[in-house]
Design an enzyme around this catalytic site. Sequence first.
Site, PDB file in Angstrom:
ATOM      1  N   GLU A 175     -45.737   1.205  17.234  1.00 14.74           N
ATOM      2  CA  GLU A 175     -45.546   1.791  15.906  1.00 14.74           C
ATOM      3  C   GLU A 175     -46.839   2.256  15.222  1.00 14.74           C
ATOM      4  OE1 GLU A 175     -43.173  -0.823  13.490  1.00 14.74           O
ATOM      5  OE2 GLU A 175     -41.453  -0.672  14.830  1.00 14.74           O
ATOM      6  N   GLU A 361     -37.268  -1.880  20.276  1.00 13.29           N
ATOM      7  CA  GLU A 361     -36.939  -2.835  19.206  1.00 13.29           C
ATOM      8  C   GLU A 361     -35.695  -2.356  18.482  1.00 13.29           C
ATOM      9  OE1 GLU A 361     -39.950  -3.850  16.295  1.00 13.29           O
ATOM     10  OE2 GLU A 361     -41.483  -3.967  17.862  1.00 13.29           O
TER      11      GLU A 361
HETATM   12  C1  FCB Z   1     -41.215  -3.689  13.388  1.00 13.59           C
HETATM   13  C2  FCB Z   1     -42.365  -4.400  14.075  1.00 13.59           C
HETATM   14  C3  FCB Z   1     -42.026  -5.792  14.545  1.00 13.59           C
HETATM   15  C4  FCB Z   1     -41.133  -6.522  13.578  1.00 13.59           C
HETATM   16  C5  FCB Z   1     -39.950  -5.665  13.176  1.00 13.59           C
HETATM   17  C6  FCB Z   1     -38.979  -6.349  12.251  1.00 13.59           C
HETATM   18  O1  FCB Z   1     -41.711  -2.705  12.558  1.00 13.59           O
HETATM   19  O2  FCB Z   1     -42.806  -3.676  15.187  1.00 13.59           O
HETATM   20  O3  FCB Z   1     -43.230  -6.477  14.795  1.00 13.59           O
HETATM   21  O4  FCB Z   1     -41.854  -6.977  12.507  1.00 13.59           O
HETATM   22  O5  FCB Z   1     -40.406  -4.479  12.595  1.00 13.59           O
END
Ligand code: FCB
Length: 450
Positions: A175, A361
């Site tokens: 990110e 994620e």
């Molecule tokens: C993302 C992050 C991860 C976690 C999630 C909820 O932005 O990459 O580390 O904190 O959010």
Amino acid sequence: MTSKTSPDPQLVRSDFPSGFRWGTSTSSYQIEGAAQEDGRVESIWDRFCAQPGTIRDGSSGLVACDHYHRWPQDLDLARELGTNAYRFSIAWPRLFGDGTTVNAKGLDFYERLVDGMLERGLEPWPTLYHWDLPQALQEQGGWVNRGTVHAFTDFVDAVTRRLGDRVRNWITHNEPWCTAMHGNWDGMHAPGNKDLRIALQVCHHVLLSHGLAVPIVRANVKDAHVGIALSLHPIRSASDKAEDIAATYRHDGLRNRWFLDPLFGKGYPEDVLALVGDAAPGIEAGEMEAIAVPTDFMGLNYYFPEKIADAPDNPPLHGKVVHPQDVERTAFGWEVAPDGLSQLLRRIDREYGPREIHVTENGSSYDDVVDNGEVRDVQRRSYLIRHLDAMREAIADGVPVKGYFAWSLLDNFEWAEGYTRRFGLTYVDFDTQQRILKDSGKWYRDFLVK
Ligand code: FCB
């Protein structure tokens, strides 16, 4: 706030392609703890957390899930879930104590961890940068300093030389939007700067370091499979008024296109460059070409969409995020919109065409309670099922999605929110370090194992 009304779809593993990667995801600072052990040096997050008012509950990752000591048990959990892949990150401050020489104990730890995954049938998916920059590099400017790009490639070289014989999949950065913007524009994350010009230069250097790291990974790893994980959001207009639609396009520019366009060889979007004016990054010859290095996959981190309205007095994008009341939200306040996942997957495929996409994620935070040793997190289970179903639809449309990593294996240190937001499929009691598989985790296990 409304809640969902329709029943969750019935999914079975065979609805998805065979060979699909099913995993969970974590990151070093959020779970490891042991912040002062075996030669680990201070990171920007240790420094940031020590400043009053930065973290909601005044906590830090000093102990977190104590994963540094409990990793065998945690990897057992990942295996018991029936997952075949595990995404984690490698803490740079464990590896480069004084910034130049490699700390053998740090590398030994990750070698043990990776071997532990392989023994349990978990394919390792390390991320090389999940936000824990050594503080010593921040003292020299951090990511705004081009020197950090080269320090990163040295770190990548050391890690991939050591682990490249057993780890094929590598994610360079997690990110870049958050590294750059939360870290340096809104100041919500370490190092806490509030300056768009710094943020955009940081962003450029992070993307450049990705571009320079990819060939290093390929040189050190046979059959390397390398990519980057982006946090993308569907940007939706608050109304069908032309002004709101135009503001939505501008926001999409900085949130999404600013990352996708250069990575896929289109350069930074001209419309956003015009909006940011003097805050645009300094770019040297050859850097855009380096950023556009072809990769093997794109990682997508998806949580929620954003709604945008026109706001002429709010530079540089002249828009604002609005929070309509009539939508389902998690306890964190994030809108629950599974269709946003299928929409993003289709868009990435159509507009950029990466070879593969992995959902690196996806997850939700709710206020879990332990009741008689059980955590009945029906909302998180529903979130998971509906997002998997949305991903299934995109795959059926031909989008080359090859893996899904639920955030997260464990409740953990949620950055500026401290321990107040639980995202785990496993509950962690941070006083006793006891782990309890939640109902969402049991659903994932049954889906994967049955
Ligand atoms: C993302 C992050 C991860 C976690 C999630 C909820 O932005 O990459 O580390 O904190 O959010």
